[in-house]
Scaffold this motif. Sequence first.
Motif: not given
Length: 267
Positions: A73-98
């Motif tokens: 999904a990473l390419p789609r994520l950038e398109d999604f946030y760019r389309s809404h004028g957002v230039r920074l966002w975060r992915v929340l990574v829980p324990p066990g997902h290194s």
Amino acid sequence: MRRTRPTLVDVTDAELSTHLRANIVAYKQFQTARGALRHLGLPGLWAFAQPSHPETVSQQQVFFEDAGALEAALPRLEDFYRSHGVRLWRVLVPPGHSTVEQPLARAGYRPEGGGTTAMGMSLGDAELVPPGIALEELRTQEELIPVNVEAFGPGTSIHLQPWHSESFPHIHIRGVREHGQLLAGGLAHDVGDVAGLYLVATLTAARGRGLATEVMRGLLLDAHHRGRTVAVLQATELGYGVYRRVGMRDLGSWVNWVCRLSAARAG
């Protein structure tokens, strides 16, 4: 003091973390349906953007089910946030997902801050202590907003305004009032058999009296009486000790992996 009788239901930390993610996603989807929050849903991934506050990274959040879903999904994520004028966002990574760290790093994401502590408990195997003071049942979350803003800052209210004055059957709000003023409160958001706890806060002048603990006891006991079997939340540093006192356990830190678009990349 009377306590509820435990029934010994075993729930693992991983299961509690999954319940927490699902509850937060449902909570945010509810906000999306009623306000300015925007949502991208892909297989195994959920992203939320707040275009009205594009520089507030805490309001731009991505949750995922597994590493494969996130990487795809990473390419789609950038398109999604760019389309809404957002230039920074975060992915929340829980324990066990290194395993997601390498693809995130390759895509320009970096870990920032100390992360967010996840907490949870099984209500079936806990000794739930009833609150020692009278709690008021609030019809809407309207009065919780100024308490949270005073406790945690104005960013707390960004996503709340569109629906703060309405009541909903799956949201249950409790508070402590004194001389007409709400001193502490919080809410439970029911999804299936899980109660997600949000907006638990106490006015600064009323701290040190155990009011947040009493609110938590009331929220947990009420959730158990409604048939919820699990309670989950994301803890602030200020509230961590309160949640441990009422029986919630630490599920580990969800690390923020943040993407910040450069001016050239954003264009």
